[in-house]
Scaffold this motif. Structure first.
Motif, short mmCIF file in Angstrom:
data_model
loop_
_atom_site.label_atom_id
_atom_site.label_comp_id
_atom_site.label_asym_id
_atom_site.label_seq_id
_atom_site.Cartn_x
_atom_site.Cartn_y
_atom_site.Cartn_z
N LEU A 104 0.91 -0.93 -0.09
CA LEU A 104 -0.24 0.19 -0.01
C LEU A 104 0.51 1.64 0.26
CD1 LEU A 104 -2.81 -0.93 2.21
CD2 LEU A 104 -2.76 -0.92 0.37
N PRO A 105 0.43 2.68 -0.72
CA PRO A 105 1.27 3.57 -1.09
C PRO A 105 1.94 4.10 0.16
CG PRO A 105 -0.79 4.17 -1.24
CD PRO A 105 -0.98 2.56 -1.29
N ASP A 106 0.90 4.46 1.51
CA ASP A 106 1.50 5.95 2.20
C ASP A 106 0.72 4.73 3.34
OD1 ASP A 106 -1.89 5.53 2.13
OD2 ASP A 106 -1.55 7.62 1.81
N PHE A 107 1.33 5.89 4.69
CA PHE A 107 1.36 5.33 6.07
C PHE A 107 -0.24 5.17 7.00
CE2 PHE A 107 0.52 6.46 10.83
CZ PHE A 107 1.11 4.99 10.99
N PHE A 108 -0.66 5.89 6.63
CA PHE A 108 -2.04 5.72 6.80
C PHE A 108 -2.76 4.30 6.26
CE2 PHE A 108 -1.75 10.21 7.77
CZ PHE A 108 -1.78 10.83 9.07
N THR A 109 -2.76 4.34 4.90
CA THR A 109 -3.45 3.25 4.07
C THR A 109 -2.40 1.61 4.27
OG1 THR A 109 -1.45 3.23 2.28
CG2 THR A 109 -4.03 3.96 2.28
N ARG A 110 -1.62 1.87 5.03
CA ARG A 110 -0.41 0.72 5.62
C ARG A 110 -1.08 0.15 6.63
NH1 ARG A 110 4.60 3.42 4.50
NH2 ARG A 110 4.74 3.24 2.00
N LEU A 111 -1.19 0.87 7.79
CA LEU A 111 -1.49 0.68 9.08
C LEU A 111 -2.95 0.38 8.70
CD1 LEU A 111 -1.28 1.65 11.77
CD2 LEU A 111 -2.69 3.32 11.27
N HIS A 112 -3.29 -0.06 8.10
CA HIS A 112 -5.03 -1.20 7.72
C HIS A 112 -4.38 -2.87 7.72
CE1 HIS A 112 -8.15 1.90 7.38
NE2 HIS A 112 -7.23 2.11 6.91
N GLY A 113 -3.28 -3.17 7.36
CA GLY A 113 -2.79 -4.25 7.03
C GLY A 113 -2.20 -5.44 8.46
N PRO A 114 -1.96 -4.39 8.77
CA PRO A 114 -1.48 -4.79 10.81
C PRO A 114 -2.53 -4.88 11.20
CG PRO A 114 -0.46 -3.26 10.18
CD PRO A 114 -0.57 -3.40 9.14
N THR A 115 -3.30 -4.26 11.09
CA THR A 115 -4.43 -3.29 12.45
C THR A 115 -5.44 -5.15 11.50
OG1 THR A 115 -4.74 -1.77 11.20
CG2 THR A 115 -3.86 -1.53 13.21
N LYS A 116 -5.59 -4.84 11.01
CA LYS A 116 -7.28 -5.11 10.19
C LYS A 116 -6.90 -6.81 10.51
CE LYS A 116 -9.80 -1.68 10.09
NZ LYS A 116 -8.71 -0.33 11.21
N ALA A 117 -5.92 -7.04 9.01
CA ALA A 117 -6.22 -8.39 8.53
C ALA A 117 -5.33 -9.58 9.29
CB ALA A 117 -5.89 -8.38 6.76
N THR A 118 -4.21 -8.81 9.70
CA THR A 118 -3.32 -9.59 11.01
C THR A 118 -3.87 -9.44 11.93
OG1 THR A 118 -1.74 -8.71 9.32
CG2 THR A 118 -0.69 -10.34 11.59
N THR A 119 -5.26 -9.03 12.69
CA THR A 119 -5.10 -9.04 13.45
C THR A 119 -5.98 -10.33 13.73
OG1 THR A 119 -5.31 -6.96 14.47
CG2 THR A 119 -6.74 -8.52 15.52
N LEU A 120 -7.01 -10.09 12.75
CA LEU A 120 -8.32 -11.92 12.37
C LEU A 120 -7.31 -12.23 11.82
CD1 LEU A 120 -10.63 -9.76 10.26
CD2 LEU A 120 -11.69 -10.23 12.64
N GLY A 121 -6.07 -12.95 11.29
CA GLY A 121 -5.44 -13.89 11.19
C GLY A 121 -4.70 -15.01 12.29
N ALA A 122 -4.50 -13.92 13.95
CA ALA A 122 -3.76 -14.04 14.25
C ALA A 122 -4.71 -14.89 15.65
CB ALA A 122 -2.72 -13.22 15.51
N GLY A 123 -5.90 -14.23 14.90
CA GLY A 123 -7.36 -14.32 16.64
C GLY A 123 -7.74 -16.12 15.74
N ALA A 124 -7.78 -16.27 14.88
CA ALA A 124 -8.24 -17.09 13.43
C ALA A 124 -7.14 -18.70 13.81
CB ALA A 124 -8.52 -17.09 12.34
N ILE A 125 -6.02 -18.16 13.90
CA ILE A 125 -5.12 -19.12 14.10
C ILE A 125 -5.18 -19.36 15.43
CG2 ILE A 125 -2.62 -19.16 14.47
CD1 ILE A 125 -2.00 -17.64 11.96
#
Length: 110
Positions: free
Chosen positions: A30-51
């Motif tokens: 993702l191109p900038d800081f604010f859009t990059r912030l969504h990756g680890p806070t949204k998808a990765t949190t759900l991924g680790a939670g599912a694991i």
């Protein structure tokens, strides 16, 4: 262990891995800081939670019971990720981190 339980555990692990992968790709691409912030806070949190949920199901079915540490990991993960993302975003807004051209939702420039 039954086939249904193994299927549910495998699905949770695959779903968690897929969400974590999408979060990591989003962080890198993702191109900038604010859009990059969504990756680890949204998808990765759900991924680790599912694991972790898949792990909880496995150990509860195998007779070892649910560990307190698994519950604590899940609780702390879901509590700290949104709070840290909010603090990072506010700090970036405070110091004036630039966004990519065409990014919408800049309340501080209205």
């Amino acid at each position: 262990m039954s086939l249904i339980a193994e299927t549910i555990i495998s699905a949770m692990l695959l779903l968690g891995g897929a969400f974590t992968l999408v979060g990591a790709i989003g962080l890198a691409r993702l191109p900038d800081f604010f859009t990059r912030l969504h990756g680890p806070t949204k998808a990765t949190t759900l991924g680790a939670g599912a694991i972790v949920i898949g792990s909880m199901i496995f150990f509860s079915i195998s007779g070892k019971g649910v560990e307190v540490s698994e519950i604590l990991i899940t609780v702390f993960l879901f509590m700290t990720a949104p709070v840290s993302a909010n603090i990072l975003a506010k700090a970036a807004m405070h110091i004036g981190v630039k966004t990519m051209e065409g990014t919408q939702g800049k309340p501080w420039e209205q």
